[in-house]
Design a protein around this motif. Structure first.
Motif, PDB file in Angstrom:
ATOM      1  N   THR A 147       0.790  -1.450   0.044  1.00  0.00           N
ATOM      2  CA  THR A 147      -0.009   0.062   0.084  1.00  0.00           C
ATOM      3  C   THR A 147       0.952   1.380  -0.110  1.00  0.00           C
ATOM      4  N   THR A 148       1.947   1.206   0.804  1.00  0.00           N
ATOM      5  CA  THR A 148       2.705   2.164   0.947  1.00  0.00           C
ATOM      6  C   THR A 148       3.281   2.505  -0.618  1.00  0.00           C
ATOM      7  N   ALA A 149       4.068   1.520  -1.023  1.00  0.00           N
ATOM      8  CA  ALA A 149       4.765   1.587  -2.310  1.00  0.00           C
ATOM      9  C   ALA A 149       3.903   2.105  -3.543  1.00  0.00           C
ATOM     10  N   LEU A 150       2.282   1.738  -3.358  1.00  0.00           N
ATOM     11  CA  LEU A 150       1.374   2.453  -4.298  1.00  0.00           C
ATOM     12  C   LEU A 150       1.091   3.925  -4.143  1.00  0.00           C
ATOM     13  N   GLU A 151       1.529   4.220  -3.078  1.00  0.00           N
ATOM     14  CA  GLU A 151       0.937   5.817  -2.730  1.00  0.00           C
ATOM     15  C   GLU A 151       2.272   6.639  -3.043  1.00  0.00           C
ATOM     16  N   ARG A 152       3.370   5.971  -2.923  1.00  0.00           N
ATOM     17  CA  ARG A 152       4.530   6.915  -3.271  1.00  0.00           C
ATOM     18  C   ARG A 152       4.762   7.208  -5.033  1.00  0.00           C
ATOM     19  N   PRO A 153       5.363   8.414  -5.077  1.00  0.00           N
ATOM     20  CA  PRO A 153       6.055   8.556  -6.295  1.00  0.00           C
ATOM     21  C   PRO A 153       7.139   7.681  -6.667  1.00  0.00           C
ATOM     22  N   GLY A 154       7.688   7.767  -7.657  1.00  0.00           N
ATOM     23  CA  GLY A 154       8.900   7.406  -7.953  1.00  0.00           C
ATOM     24  C   GLY A 154       8.972   5.744  -8.033  1.00  0.00           C
ATOM     25  N   PHE A 155      10.370   5.074  -8.270  1.00  0.00           N
ATOM     26  CA  PHE A 155      10.392   3.931  -8.075  1.00  0.00           C
ATOM     27  C   PHE A 155      10.229   3.122  -6.646  1.00  0.00           C
ATOM     28  N   ASN A 156       9.234   2.061  -6.802  1.00  0.00           N
ATOM     29  CA  ASN A 156       9.379   1.328  -5.610  1.00  0.00           C
ATOM     30  C   ASN A 156       9.441   0.042  -5.564  1.00  0.00           C
ATOM     31  N   LEU A 157      10.353  -0.438  -4.694  1.00  0.00           N
ATOM     32  CA  LEU A 157      10.433  -2.012  -4.905  1.00  0.00           C
ATOM     33  C   LEU A 157       9.867  -2.739  -4.008  1.00  0.00           C
ATOM     34  N   VAL A 158       8.948  -3.753  -3.921  1.00  0.00           N
ATOM     35  CA  VAL A 158       8.476  -4.444  -2.987  1.00  0.00           C
ATOM     36  C   VAL A 158       9.101  -6.074  -3.512  1.00  0.00           C
ATOM     37  N   GLU A 159       9.648  -6.708  -2.753  1.00  0.00           N
ATOM     38  CA  GLU A 159      10.245  -8.179  -2.817  1.00  0.00           C
ATOM     39  C   GLU A 159       9.125  -8.895  -1.949  1.00  0.00           C
ATOM     40  N   VAL A 160       8.637  -9.928  -2.561  1.00  0.00           N
ATOM     41  CA  VAL A 160       8.060 -10.896  -1.835  1.00  0.00           C
ATOM     42  C   VAL A 160       8.638 -12.371  -2.038  1.00  0.00           C
ATOM     43  N   LEU A 161       9.003 -13.101  -0.825  1.00  0.00           N
ATOM     44  CA  LEU A 161       9.336 -14.245  -1.112  1.00  0.00           C
ATOM     45  C   LEU A 161       8.087 -15.126  -0.987  1.00  0.00           C
ATOM     46  N   THR A 162       8.188 -16.075  -2.081  1.00  0.00           N
ATOM     47  CA  THR A 162       7.034 -16.900  -2.157  1.00  0.00           C
ATOM     48  C   THR A 162       7.520 -18.263  -2.761  1.00  0.00           C
ATOM     49  N   PRO A 163       7.032 -19.499  -1.721  1.00  0.00           N
ATOM     50  CA  PRO A 163       7.332 -20.590  -2.277  1.00  0.00           C
ATOM     51  C   PRO A 163       7.214 -21.457  -3.597  1.00  0.00           C
ATOM     52  N   CYS A 164       7.938 -21.930  -4.086  1.00  0.00           N
ATOM     53  CA  CYS A 164       7.736 -22.850  -5.427  1.00  0.00           C
ATOM     54  C   CYS A 164       8.201 -24.209  -5.197  1.00  0.00           C
ATOM     55  N   HIS A 165       6.986 -24.956  -4.362  1.00  0.00           N
ATOM     56  CA  HIS A 165       7.478 -26.565  -3.849  1.00  0.00           C
ATOM     57  C   HIS A 165       7.703 -27.228  -5.122  1.00  0.00           C
ATOM     58  N   THR A 166       6.946 -26.981  -5.911  1.00  0.00           N
ATOM     59  CA  THR A 166       7.051 -28.080  -7.505  1.00  0.00           C
ATOM     60  C   THR A 166       8.564 -28.121  -8.017  1.00  0.00           C
ATOM     61  N   GLN A 167       8.997 -26.910  -8.161  1.00  0.00           N
ATOM     62  CA  GLN A 167      10.383 -26.982  -8.924  1.00  0.00           C
ATOM     63  C   GLN A 167      11.605 -26.518  -7.992  1.00  0.00           C
ATOM     64  N   PHE A 168      11.356 -25.839  -6.824  1.00  0.00           N
ATOM     65  CA  PHE A 168      12.263 -25.572  -5.816  1.00  0.00           C
ATOM     66  C   PHE A 168      12.488 -26.773  -4.654  1.00  0.00           C
ATOM     67  N   GLY A 169      11.252 -26.585  -3.924  1.00  0.00           N
ATOM     68  CA  GLY A 169      11.272 -27.206  -2.693  1.00  0.00           C
ATOM     69  C   GLY A 169      11.536 -28.793  -2.752  1.00  0.00           C
ATOM     70  N   ARG A 170      11.074 -29.391  -3.666  1.00  0.00           N
ATOM     71  CA  ARG A 170      11.176 -30.992  -3.850  1.00  0.00           C
ATOM     72  C   ARG A 170      12.771 -31.083  -3.935  1.00  0.00           C
ATOM     73  N   LYS A 171      13.397 -30.180  -4.668  1.00  0.00           N
ATOM     74  CA  LYS A 171      14.734 -30.708  -4.771  1.00  0.00           C
ATOM     75  C   LYS A 171      15.610 -30.250  -3.875  1.00  0.00           C
ATOM     76  N   ASN A 172      15.039 -29.317  -2.763  1.00  0.00           N
ATOM     77  CA  ASN A 172      16.116 -28.808  -1.597  1.00  0.00           C
ATOM     78  C   ASN A 172      15.482 -29.385  -0.495  1.00  0.00           C
ATOM     79  N   LYS A 173      15.079 -30.491  -0.262  1.00  0.00           N
ATOM     80  CA  LYS A 173      14.584 -31.224   1.096  1.00  0.00           C
ATOM     81  C   LYS A 173      13.538 -30.614   1.826  1.00  0.00           C
TER      82      LYS A 173
END
Length: 278
Positions: free
Chosen positions: A189-215
């Motif tokens: 919400t803050t990012a959408l309110e602000r002018p200029g370039f706003n970065l929001v990184e979201v860590l989100t799981p991919c069990h199909t391609q990453f999780g199953r190969k990494n225990k």
């Protein structure tokens, strides 16, 4: 009708694009929900919002929402978003990308969008892998993790998206996980309110391609990993150096006010038109 159902009917192309293509346990739907809630909370009309997406699982979000949407080529979401914003600065432009899309194929565009401070909210869904295109290592795949292109362990040092954005000059840099939804809603919400370039990184799981190969035996294990390791930056100082090294900080890392590119461009245009001294 429940509020969440009203939002689904209002903002999603529910009668045209479902069922969705995301795997069970994927966190991308949580990000989609957060995006809809934030747009609704800010009172933005659907015509005001332009959602630009690259290629990959994250790119499907643009297909499901009833905004102005563009599904672009791989790694080029920010270039399309830049052109749209400069053509019509009144629009609220959001670029949705995966980690491979934004930082590997589109890495150069990411750096320059940040340094220009163009008025775009960059929403990067980081699942540490190329999910849709086959499970190859991306530039955020951590060292010694396994993928289809690193069966003996990833050998290259990975990017930290927050640090990369800070180094490139982005005035707003924030990170959350899909497990920390209230934080995600707040920083987006803050990012959408602000002018200029706003970065929001979201860590989100991919069990199909990453999780199953990494225990990670189940997708729930990945969410529990986020719960255990993601730590608000305000709490890091209370931890020992050894303990901090194990944690992934979340929160707002940079929040500065600087004129955006389109604001600077408008000022130059006005000065040239009016003949005012520089």
């Amino acid at each position: 009708m429940a509020e969440v159902t009203q939002l689904i009917h209002h903002y999603l192309r529910h009668n045209k694009r479902f069922p969705h293509v995301l795997c069970p346990g994927c966190g991308h739907g949580i990000v989609l929900g957060s995006l809809v809630r934030c747009v609704h909370q800010l009172g933005l009309s659907k015509d005001e919002v332009v959602l630009v997406a690259g290629i990959g699982c994250s790119g499907r979000i643009a297909v499901y929402v009833d905004f102005n949407t563009v599904h672009t080529t791989h790694g080029r979401a920010l270039t399309f978003a830049t052109g749209i914003k400069m053509a019509n600065p009144k629009l609220k432009v959001i670029a949705v990308m995966g980690d491979g899309d934004a930082l590997s194929i589109g890495g150069n565009h990411f750096l320059h969008a940040a340094r220009r401070n163009i008025g775009v909210t960059a929403l990067i869904l980081n699942n540490n892998i190329y999910g849709m295109t086959g499970g190859q290592s991306s530039s955020t795949t951590a060292e010694n993790c396994y993928s289809t292109t690193s069966p003996y362990g990833q050998q290259e040092q990975s990017f930290d998206i927050v640090n990369l954005a800070k180094a490139a000059g982005a005035p707003y840099v924030a990170r959350s996980t899909v497990l920390h939804v209230k934080l995600l809603d707040r920083i987006l919400t803050t990012a959408l309110e602000r002018p200029g370039f706003n970065l929001v990184e979201v860590l989100t799981p991919c069990h199909t391609q990453f999780g199953r190969k990494n225990k990670f035996k189940t997708n729930v294990d990945m969410y529990q990993w986020y719960k255990k390791n993601a730590t608000p930056i305000e709490a890091l100082d209370k931890l020992s150096e050894a303990e901090r090294a194990k944690r992934t900080p979340i929160g707002i890392f940079v929040e500065e006010n600087r004129p955006s590119l389109e604001e600077r461009h408008a000022a130059i245009k006005a000065r040239l038109t009016d003949g005012a001294p520089s």
